[in-house]
Design a protein around this motif. Structure first.
Motif, PDB file in Angstrom:
ATOM      1  N   LYS A  63     -22.185  10.208 -62.177  1.00  0.00           N
ATOM      2  CA  LYS A  63     -22.189  11.415 -62.772  1.00  0.00           C
ATOM      3  C   LYS A  63     -23.637  11.922 -63.704  1.00  0.00           C
ATOM      4  O   LYS A  63     -23.320  12.305 -64.582  1.00  0.00           O
ATOM      5  N   ILE A  64     -24.683  11.836 -62.903  1.00  0.00           N
ATOM      6  CA  ILE A  64     -25.909  11.999 -63.528  1.00  0.00           C
ATOM      7  C   ILE A  64     -26.221  13.699 -63.280  1.00  0.00           C
ATOM      8  O   ILE A  64     -25.644  14.091 -62.423  1.00  0.00           O
ATOM      9  N   THR A  65     -26.751  14.218 -64.281  1.00  0.00           N
ATOM     10  CA  THR A  65     -27.284  15.680 -64.215  1.00  0.00           C
ATOM     11  C   THR A  65     -28.549  15.827 -63.263  1.00  0.00           C
ATOM     12  O   THR A  65     -29.086  14.854 -62.567  1.00  0.00           O
ATOM     13  N   GLU A  66     -29.036  17.012 -63.027  1.00  0.00           N
ATOM     14  CA  GLU A  66     -29.998  17.432 -62.160  1.00  0.00           C
ATOM     15  C   GLU A  66     -31.108  16.954 -62.704  1.00  0.00           C
ATOM     16  O   GLU A  66     -32.071  16.546 -62.039  1.00  0.00           O
ATOM     17  N   VAL A  67     -31.026  16.931 -64.001  1.00  0.00           N
ATOM     18  CA  VAL A  67     -32.595  16.725 -64.499  1.00  0.00           C
ATOM     19  C   VAL A  67     -32.657  15.065 -64.447  1.00  0.00           C
ATOM     20  O   VAL A  67     -33.883  14.450 -64.067  1.00  0.00           O
ATOM     21  N   GLN A  68     -31.675  14.215 -64.447  1.00  0.00           N
ATOM     22  CA  GLN A  68     -31.597  12.889 -64.235  1.00  0.00           C
ATOM     23  C   GLN A  68     -32.099  12.594 -63.149  1.00  0.00           C
ATOM     24  O   GLN A  68     -32.637  11.419 -62.546  1.00  0.00           O
ATOM     25  N   GLN A  69     -31.486  13.252 -62.033  1.00  0.00           N
ATOM     26  CA  GLN A  69     -32.003  13.381 -60.761  1.00  0.00           C
ATOM     27  C   GLN A  69     -33.424  13.225 -60.153  1.00  0.00           C
ATOM     28  O   GLN A  69     -34.099  12.286 -59.818  1.00  0.00           O
ATOM     29  N   GLU A  70     -33.934  14.331 -60.886  1.00  0.00           N
ATOM     30  CA  GLU A  70     -35.370  14.456 -60.849  1.00  0.00           C
ATOM     31  C   GLU A  70     -36.273  13.158 -61.494  1.00  0.00           C
ATOM     32  O   GLU A  70     -37.257  12.963 -60.565  1.00  0.00           O
ATOM     33  N   VAL A  71     -35.646  12.840 -62.659  1.00  0.00           N
ATOM     34  CA  VAL A  71     -36.442  11.698 -63.232  1.00  0.00           C
ATOM     35  C   VAL A  71     -36.283  10.420 -62.479  1.00  0.00           C
ATOM     36  O   VAL A  71     -37.318   9.710 -62.247  1.00  0.00           O
ATOM     37  N   LEU A  72     -35.008  10.344 -61.972  1.00  0.00           N
ATOM     38  CA  LEU A  72     -34.832   9.050 -60.932  1.00  0.00           C
ATOM     39  C   LEU A  72     -35.869   9.298 -59.715  1.00  0.00           C
ATOM     40  O   LEU A  72     -36.390   7.941 -59.436  1.00  0.00           O
ATOM     41  N   VAL A  73     -35.852  10.167 -59.190  1.00  0.00           N
ATOM     42  CA  VAL A  73     -36.559  10.131 -57.863  1.00  0.00           C
ATOM     43  C   VAL A  73     -38.083  10.113 -58.250  1.00  0.00           C
ATOM     44  O   VAL A  73     -38.852   9.517 -57.680  1.00  0.00           O
ATOM     45  N   GLY A  74     -38.599  10.743 -59.271  1.00  0.00           N
ATOM     46  CA  GLY A  74     -40.069  11.013 -59.567  1.00  0.00           C
ATOM     47  C   GLY A  74     -40.720  10.022 -60.366  1.00  0.00           C
ATOM     48  O   GLY A  74     -41.827   9.642 -60.369  1.00  0.00           O
ATOM     49  N   VAL A  75     -39.801   9.148 -61.067  1.00  0.00           N
ATOM     50  CA  VAL A  75     -40.369   8.158 -61.973  1.00  0.00           C
ATOM     51  C   VAL A  75     -40.858   7.033 -61.211  1.00  0.00           C
ATOM     52  O   VAL A  75     -41.856   6.485 -61.654  1.00  0.00           O
ATOM     53  N   LEU A  76     -40.522   6.673 -59.820  1.00  0.00           N
ATOM     54  CA  LEU A  76     -40.965   5.713 -59.132  1.00  0.00           C
ATOM     55  C   LEU A  76     -42.571   6.063 -58.848  1.00  0.00           C
ATOM     56  O   LEU A  76     -43.493   5.133 -59.089  1.00  0.00           O
TER      57      LEU A  76
END
Length: 519
Positions: A87-100
């Protein structure tokens, strides 16, 4: 009394009068024929053995890049199930994808110095271990926070891996095949992306809690093969020379070059390059206050790495389901199936680059690639902005997205890694290439972490119009700052940047090197 039909030839040898054995005669002694045939056989045998050996080294060295590609591909589908499960937010999705990508710049920065200290091949092993730990943490993560810890570790490992593989391959490859072999890391990135897409499709039928964990766990497997590879591939001969291990370097060059004269020639060039380096000046100080020649190298190397990513390739791959959803595809299984087509296109067209890069050169491929990408990115933007959702818009969106990744794979995808691994001087190569990788990963992360937010503000189509403008600028950059390096040794390429005139014609010929040597 002489024998009939036998006479002495002009060289003191006796031969049949009808078949004199003089040096100008086209006939040869039988033992000479056998000797020549045997020499030719041994030469061909060595050529085949050398090519197989170098090919194997390039394959094993590129395995780390499968990890990056797999992560990029699998995350495009796994994020859909992670969102449902955690249940992550859209911002968390962006961070999860881009942080790598952002975190991988740490690995890329540290990778240059690490590879100078412990060697190129053991740096690749170190990268695989870090990624394995990160992937294992992500697989069992019970929360978003733990998932991020694993993601950060995986990012550091990938940063080490993507920086060192092209450098290692460029340093062991013979000049004639260096472009093709140094493109292998990009092939394996594409293969990893395709495997990630297939994994998404294969495990999408599992529950949301299990599916994404299985998808991420599969990424651990390639790093097992990397461990085996470390006991097969040799160390870079150029690194060995820097460590004053000249005899070991000669043994490696004998395995990677087709004849002994080339071995000695290459070894002499490497020793000269290592000997002329300013060893009293720290590498980072030299990079921060570069000479005019080094400045031109840094502009070309870091610039092409940044343009590779700011044209939106990772956003296209990570968020291809979002793009196709904007075109009108709603069913999740159909979305993931469409992404497989993207992966196939990206992987298939890299083979064209491998075949052509040492034949037509780096620069022509860059022109075809950047112009083609500009056209396709513009097509995606216009399709999503001006056309209503339906079968035609879906078909055009898939066509233009596949065309974009295909043109990327033909040119700027592999060529940027080839260029950054071959243009820098020996003493600076690893750490300067690391700077290029940092620029690449930073731009990738910024694009990946902002794509959803920017798309929500100006629409997905508007975002792709921006990408098309940036891609058009990359064409001008290639013309102005990138020289042709086809067919030149690494030591000859270094000379190309000593004189600014070599860039003015857009293409560099062998006469440029001769001109600079005479100077």
């Amino acid at each position: 009394m002489g024998m009939t039909g036998v006479q002495e030839n002009g060289h003191g040898e006796m031969g049949m009068s009808d078949f004199p054995l003089g040096s100008k005669n086209k006939y040869k002694r039988m033992d000479s024929v056998f000797t020549d045939d045997d020499d030719q056989y041994q030469l061909e045998k060595r050529k085949k053995s050398t090519r197989k050996y170098v090919f194997g080294c390039a394959v094993f060295a590129s395995l780390n890049n499968v990890l990056l590609g797999y992560d990029v591909g699998v995350m495009s589908g796994a994020i859909l199930f992670i969102q449902q499960d955690l249940k992550i937010t859209e911002v968390q999705q962006e961070v999860l994808v881009g942080v790598l990508s952002i975190i991988s710049l740490i690995g890329s920065l540290a990778g240059g110095r690490t590879s100078d200290a412990i060697g190129r091949k053991w740096t690749m092993g170190f990268a695989a271990v870090i990624f394995q730990i990160g992937a294992a943490v992500m697989t069992i993560a019970p929360s978003f926070e733990i998932l991020m810890v694993g993601r950060i570790l995986a990012g550091v490992g990938i940063g080490f891996g993507v920086m060192i593989a092209p450098v290692y391959i460029a340093e062991i490859s013979p000049t004639i095949a260096r472009g093709s072999l140094t493109s292998f890391p990009e092939i394996f990135i594409n293969l990893g992306i395709l495997l990630g897409y297939v994994s998404n499709y294969a495990f999408s039928g599992l529950s949301a809690h299990i599916s994404w964990r299985v998808m991420l766990a599969v990424g651990i497997l390639p790093s097992v093969f990397i461990g085996v590879a470390l006991f097969i591939i040799p160390e870079s001969p150029r690194w060995l020379v820097l460590q004053n291990r000249v005899e070991e370097a000669r043994l490696v060059l004998m395995k990677t070059n087709e004849n002994d004269s080339e071995v000695e020639e290459r070894l002499a060039e490497i020793q000269q390059a290592a000997g002329t380096a300013d060893t009293d000046k720290p590498v980072w100080r030299e990079l921060l206050s570069p000479s005019p020649a080094l400045r031109r190298m840094l502009i070309a190397g870091i610039g092409i790495q940044c343009f590779q990513q700011i044209t939106g390739i990772d956003a296209t791959v990570y968020y291809s389901p979002t793009i196709f959803k904007a075109a009108g595809i709603e069913d999740e299984s159909k979305l993931l199936a469409a992404t497989v087509a993207v992966g196939v296109s990206k992987t298939a067209f890299i083979l064209i680059a491998i075949i052509l890069i040492d034949k037509v050169g780096r620069k022509p491929l860059l022109y075809v690639s950047t112009i083609g990408m500009t056209t396709c990115l513009l097509g995606v933007g216009i399709t999503l902005l001006l056309m209503e959702e339906g079968s035609i818009s879906i078909a055009l969106a898939i066509l233009f997205v596949c065309g974009n990744v295909a043109f990327f794979s033909v040119g700027i995808g592999p060529v940027c890694w080839v260029l950054t691994s071959e243009i820098f001087p020996l003493r600076l190569r690893a750490q300067a290439s690391g700077l290029g990788a940092v620029g690449n990963r930073m731009c990738s992360g910024l694009v990946a972490m902002s794509f959803l937010s920017v798309s929500r503000a100006i629409t997905v189509g508007g975002t792709f119009l921006i990408f098309s403008v940036i891609s058009a600028l990359s064409v001008a950059f290639v013309y102005k700052h990138v020289p042709e390096t086809k067919g030149k040794s690494l030591e000859q390429i270094e000379l190309l940047f000593q004189d600014e005139y070599t860039f003015q014609g857009g293409e560099v010929q062998l006469e440029d090197v001769e001109h600079l040597v005479q100077k």
